[in-house]
Design a protein around this motif. Structure first.
Motif, PDB file in Angstrom:
ATOM      1  N   PHE A 182       0.973  -1.294   0.037  1.00 60.16           N
ATOM      2  CA  PHE A 182       0.040  -0.026   0.032  1.00 60.16           C
ATOM      3  C   PHE A 182       0.644   1.140  -0.092  1.00 60.16           C
ATOM      4  CE2 PHE A 182      -3.690  -2.647   1.560  1.00 60.16           C
ATOM      5  CZ  PHE A 182      -4.695  -2.082   0.681  1.00 60.16           C
ATOM      6  N   HIS A 183       2.089   1.331   0.696  1.00 62.65           N
ATOM      7  CA  HIS A 183       2.787   2.530   0.960  1.00 62.65           C
ATOM      8  C   HIS A 183       4.192   2.529   0.239  1.00 62.65           C
ATOM      9  CE1 HIS A 183      -0.127   2.190   4.134  1.00 62.65           C
ATOM     10  NE2 HIS A 183      -0.057   3.457   4.123  1.00 62.65           N
ATOM     11  N   THR A 184       4.427   1.385  -0.637  1.00 61.25           N
ATOM     12  CA  THR A 184       5.699   1.670  -1.568  1.00 61.25           C
ATOM     13  C   THR A 184       5.542   1.348  -2.952  1.00 61.25           C
ATOM     14  OG1 THR A 184       6.256  -0.841  -1.323  1.00 61.25           O
ATOM     15  CG2 THR A 184       7.143   0.933   0.372  1.00 61.25           C
ATOM     16  N   ALA A 185       6.331   2.018  -3.746  1.00 61.29           N
ATOM     17  CA  ALA A 185       5.999   1.765  -5.117  1.00 61.29           C
ATOM     18  C   ALA A 185       7.432   1.234  -6.069  1.00 61.29           C
ATOM     19  CB  ALA A 185       5.862   3.302  -5.725  1.00 61.29           C
ATOM     20  N   VAL A 186       7.533  -0.178  -5.712  1.00 73.84           N
ATOM     21  CA  VAL A 186       8.653  -0.673  -6.214  1.00 73.84           C
ATOM     22  C   VAL A 186       8.204  -1.116  -7.485  1.00 73.84           C
ATOM     23  CG1 VAL A 186      10.020  -2.954  -6.077  1.00 73.84           C
ATOM     24  CG2 VAL A 186       9.320  -1.774  -3.886  1.00 73.84           C
ATOM     25  N   HIS A 187       7.397  -1.719  -7.900  1.00 72.70           N
ATOM     26  CA  HIS A 187       6.853  -1.905  -9.275  1.00 72.70           C
ATOM     27  C   HIS A 187       5.289  -2.253  -9.311  1.00 72.70           C
ATOM     28  CE1 HIS A 187       8.957  -5.908  -8.573  1.00 72.70           C
ATOM     29  NE2 HIS A 187       7.645  -6.008  -8.062  1.00 72.70           N
ATOM     30  N   MET A 188       4.645  -2.123 -10.214  1.00 76.41           N
ATOM     31  CA  MET A 188       3.140  -2.399 -10.622  1.00 76.41           C
ATOM     32  C   MET A 188       3.082  -3.802 -10.564  1.00 76.41           C
ATOM     33  SD  MET A 188       0.538  -1.183 -13.423  1.00 76.41           S
ATOM     34  CE  MET A 188       0.754   0.489 -13.148  1.00 76.41           C
ATOM     35  N   ARG A 189       1.969  -4.494 -10.028  1.00 76.45           N
ATOM     36  CA  ARG A 189       1.718  -5.618 -10.381  1.00 76.45           C
ATOM     37  C   ARG A 189       1.529  -6.105 -11.791  1.00 76.45           C
ATOM     38  NH1 ARG A 189      -0.691  -9.005  -6.517  1.00 76.45           N
ATOM     39  NH2 ARG A 189      -0.894  -7.328  -5.002  1.00 76.45           N
ATOM     40  N   PRO A 190       2.114  -7.124 -12.252  1.00 70.16           N
ATOM     41  CA  PRO A 190       2.273  -7.324 -13.457  1.00 70.16           C
ATOM     42  C   PRO A 190       0.878  -7.724 -14.358  1.00 70.16           C
ATOM     43  CG  PRO A 190       3.780  -8.816 -12.425  1.00 70.16           C
ATOM     44  CD  PRO A 190       2.942  -8.220 -11.387  1.00 70.16           C
ATOM     45  N   ILE A 191       0.009  -8.137 -13.604  1.00 71.37           N
ATOM     46  CA  ILE A 191      -1.337  -8.410 -14.044  1.00 71.37           C
ATOM     47  C   ILE A 191      -2.057  -7.116 -14.399  1.00 71.37           C
ATOM     48  CG2 ILE A 191      -2.732  -8.628 -12.169  1.00 71.37           C
ATOM     49  CD1 ILE A 191      -4.089 -11.043 -13.343  1.00 71.37           C
ATOM     50  N   LEU A 192      -1.766  -5.921 -13.660  1.00 74.61           N
ATOM     51  CA  LEU A 192      -2.359  -4.692 -14.133  1.00 74.61           C
ATOM     52  C   LEU A 192      -1.642  -3.715 -15.177  1.00 74.61           C
ATOM     53  CD1 LEU A 192      -3.114  -3.558 -10.369  1.00 74.61           C
ATOM     54  CD2 LEU A 192      -4.455  -4.751 -11.698  1.00 74.61           C
ATOM     55  N   ASP A 193      -0.238  -4.266 -15.410  1.00 73.90           N
ATOM     56  CA  ASP A 193       0.549  -3.502 -16.386  1.00 73.90           C
ATOM     57  C   ASP A 193      -0.027  -4.097 -18.029  1.00 73.90           C
ATOM     58  OD1 ASP A 193       2.163  -2.010 -17.915  1.00 73.90           O
ATOM     59  OD2 ASP A 193       3.744  -2.890 -16.777  1.00 73.90           O
ATOM     60  N   LEU A 194      -0.805  -3.349 -18.501  1.00 74.73           N
ATOM     61  CA  LEU A 194      -1.425  -3.875 -19.890  1.00 74.73           C
ATOM     62  C   LEU A 194      -0.265  -3.761 -20.818  1.00 74.73           C
ATOM     63  CD1 LEU A 194      -4.853  -2.270 -19.906  1.00 74.73           C
ATOM     64  CD2 LEU A 194      -3.946  -4.329 -19.011  1.00 74.73           C
ATOM     65  N   ALA A 195       0.878  -3.005 -20.692  1.00 74.76           N
ATOM     66  CA  ALA A 195       1.937  -3.171 -21.287  1.00 74.76           C
ATOM     67  C   ALA A 195       2.728  -4.522 -21.536  1.00 74.76           C
ATOM     68  CB  ALA A 195       2.962  -1.959 -21.207  1.00 74.76           C
ATOM     69  N   ILE A 196       2.369  -5.375 -20.695  1.00 76.28           N
ATOM     70  CA  ILE A 196       3.191  -6.577 -20.239  1.00 76.28           C
ATOM     71  C   ILE A 196       2.141  -7.682 -21.184  1.00 76.28           C
ATOM     72  CG2 ILE A 196       3.975  -8.333 -18.855  1.00 76.28           C
ATOM     73  CD1 ILE A 196       4.547  -6.401 -16.819  1.00 76.28           C
ATOM     74  N   PRO A 197       2.677  -8.448 -21.979  1.00 74.01           N
ATOM     75  CA  PRO A 197       1.586  -9.455 -22.949  1.00 74.01           C
ATOM     76  C   PRO A 197       1.415 -10.568 -22.232  1.00 74.01           C
ATOM     77  CG  PRO A 197       3.926  -9.299 -23.813  1.00 74.01           C
ATOM     78  CD  PRO A 197       3.978  -8.366 -22.667  1.00 74.01           C
ATOM     79  N   LEU A 198       0.735 -10.506 -21.041  1.00 72.96           N
ATOM     80  CA  LEU A 198       0.254 -12.060 -20.314  1.00 72.96           C
ATOM     81  C   LEU A 198      -0.672 -12.793 -20.578  1.00 72.96           C
ATOM     82  CD1 LEU A 198       0.541 -10.515 -16.478  1.00 72.96           C
ATOM     83  CD2 LEU A 198       2.347 -11.859 -17.745  1.00 72.96           C
ATOM     84  N   ASP A 199      -0.394 -14.074 -20.600  1.00 75.21           N
ATOM     85  CA  ASP A 199      -1.636 -15.003 -20.935  1.00 75.21           C
ATOM     86  C   ASP A 199      -2.226 -15.506 -19.867  1.00 75.21           C
ATOM     87  OD1 ASP A 199      -3.492 -16.541 -22.614  1.00 75.21           O
ATOM     88  OD2 ASP A 199      -1.854 -17.845 -23.299  1.00 75.21           O
ATOM     89  N   THR A 200      -3.049 -15.150 -19.231  1.00 77.87           N
ATOM     90  CA  THR A 200      -3.498 -15.622 -17.919  1.00 77.87           C
ATOM     91  C   THR A 200      -5.011 -15.829 -18.079  1.00 77.87           C
ATOM     92  OG1 THR A 200      -3.500 -14.937 -15.622  1.00 77.87           O
ATOM     93  CG2 THR A 200      -3.830 -13.225 -17.115  1.00 77.87           C
ATOM     94  N   VAL A 201      -5.431 -16.657 -16.850  1.00 81.97           N
ATOM     95  CA  VAL A 201      -6.961 -16.952 -16.922  1.00 81.97           C
ATOM     96  C   VAL A 201      -7.412 -16.028 -15.803  1.00 81.97           C
ATOM     97  CG1 VAL A 201      -6.686 -19.394 -17.123  1.00 81.97           C
ATOM     98  CG2 VAL A 201      -6.269 -18.439 -14.958  1.00 81.97           C
TER      99      VAL A 201
END
Length: 243
Positions: A94-113
């Motif tokens: 909640f209080h640090t910003a190391v990196h965005m959760r991958p599934i929320l980063d639409l720039a990453i081409p994930l194939d997920t259920v």
């Protein structure tokens, strides 16, 4: 005579960070390509009974296999550390910003259920679920090493790696959880004061240990699914404080 640490150029540190992030993403995409669309894998990894059974069974069995106050005090100190480590991991998200959760980063081409919809926590470092389960495995490891090693392997294969495969976490989130959880539990196991506190409580509750058993079961019931009631209460109190 003063000792000086070698200074690393800013460009070198930046390049190292970029390389680590690149490797993090590469491992994520590789694992995702292997099983990101495997619904059965996710159903098993997300099933509370399946993923948690070896750990919670071991903790309860160890608790009742030996009534020595020293062991039980050490186990309760470890479980206190489990709660603290999990709270720290959630706070960090909640209080640090190391990196965005991958599934929320639409720039990453994930194939997920898993649907790529908004979450209440956009940051994913460290994994709170992995922190909880690695911490519980450490509680078992402190008492029985071989069983604890099995629990660590179980958590890695059943809980941690599938969360990377599905895009919920980067590998570094899992490594962060593997450091935070066990380190907190080992620290509490070594410190004399938490154990002594619980041992004093046992003497005070002599003849009324059913109270301790009841509280232990309530704690494990909450931990079974990542302290949902405590998280809800925390969010409620946060809203009330900012109202």
């Amino acid at each position: 005579m003063w000792l000086s640490w070698p200074a690393f150029p800013v460009d070198t540190m930046s390049s190292l960070a970029t390389a680590i992030m690149g490797l993090d993403k590469e491992i994520l995409l590789t694992l995702n390509s292997i099983g990101g669309r495997n619904q059965d894998l996710w159903d098993l990894a997300n099933n509370s009974l399946f993923r948690g059974f070896p750990l919670f069974f071991s903790i309860v069995a160890l608790w009742f296999s030996n009534e020595q106050p020293e062991r039980r005090g050490r186990m309760l100190a470890g479980l206190m550390a489990v709660c603290l480590a999990t709270m720290l991991s959630v706070w960090s998200q909640f209080h640090t910003a190391v990196h965005m959760r991958p599934i929320l980063d639409l720039a990453i081409p994930l194939d997920t259920v898993i649907p790529r919809t908004p979450w209440d926590r956009t940051n994913s470092f460290p994994s709170d679920t992995a922190t909880l389960f690695f911490s519980l495995a450490t509680v078992v490891f402190v008492e029985k090493r071989w069983i604890g090693l099995f629990c660590f392997a179980w958590v890695a294969v059943i809980v941690a790696i599938p969360r990377v495969i599905m895009g919920l976490h980067y590998p570094s989130d899992i490594i962060g959880a593997l450091v935070l959880g066990p380190a907190t539990v080992f620290t509490f196991a070594k410190l004399p004061y938490p154990k002594r506190l619980f041992e004093c409580a046992f003497r005070w509750l002599d003849g009324r240990m059913y109270i301790v058993h009841a509280l232990l079961f309530i704690f494990l019931a909450e931990a079974f699914d990542l302290f949902p009631s405590l998280q809800a209460l925390g969010k409620l109190f946060a809203r009330l404080l900012h109202a």
